[in-house]
Scaffold this active site. Sequence first.
Site, PDB file in Angstrom:
ATOM      1  N   HIS A  97       0.926  -1.338  -0.093  1.00  0.00           N
ATOM      2  CA  HIS A  97       0.208   0.151  -0.042  1.00  0.00           C
ATOM      3  C   HIS A  97       0.681   1.139  -0.035  1.00  0.00           C
ATOM      4  O   HIS A  97       2.123   1.201   0.483  1.00  0.00           O
ATOM      5  CB  HIS A  97      -0.977   0.068   1.175  1.00  0.00           C
ATOM      6  CG  HIS A  97      -0.353   0.013   2.357  1.00  0.00           C
ATOM      7  ND1 HIS A  97       0.187   1.448   3.175  1.00  0.00           N
ATOM      8  CD2 HIS A  97      -0.126  -0.987   3.252  1.00  0.00           C
ATOM      9  CE1 HIS A  97       0.637   1.088   4.379  1.00  0.00           C
ATOM     10  NE2 HIS A  97       0.581  -0.296   4.583  1.00  0.00           N
ATOM     11  N   CYS A 113       3.743  -4.239   6.705  1.00  0.00           N
ATOM     12  CA  CYS A 113       3.292  -4.239   5.380  1.00  0.00           C
ATOM     13  C   CYS A 113       4.218  -3.956   4.256  1.00  0.00           C
ATOM     14  O   CYS A 113       5.326  -3.191   4.932  1.00  0.00           O
ATOM     15  CB  CYS A 113       2.095  -3.327   5.041  1.00  0.00           C
ATOM     16  SG  CYS A 113       0.560  -3.881   5.827  1.00  0.00           S
TER      17      CYS A 113
END
Length: 142
Positions: A97, A113
């Site tokens: 992301h 992440c």
Amino acid sequence: MKTILAAAAASLLLQFSPVAAQAATLVANISIGKQMMTVSENGFVKYRWKVSTARNGYVTPTGSWSAKWLSRDHRSRKYDNAPMPFAVFFNGGYAVHATFDLKRLGTPASHGCVRLHPNNAAEFFSLARQAGLANTRVVITR
């Protein structure tokens, strides 16, 4: 006669090459050691981008997954509603992301992440949407 031979040769070659109508294959290869993501489509490298993976005390999982779901304007339920725009989820709560902490790209900085520049995350999100989740692969290595 030459035209017939050329057509026959072309027809034979097409039998052994990928069919254009088949779904595209999109692969994001992420190197934790290099803090880089290489995006390939149909076997051809399209992009190389700096990323940030897990900082000390956190883990970015290694392995290979197909993309599971997309979220354009996601916010983390686990980390104080932190923004995770253009999220491509691949393993539970782990996603590729966008980040707005641009100065840290290229160094470990996340909770696990894979973070990208917003423009790059938007591009990867778009490519994953076009290719389809089943045809989008995320591969993470040390």
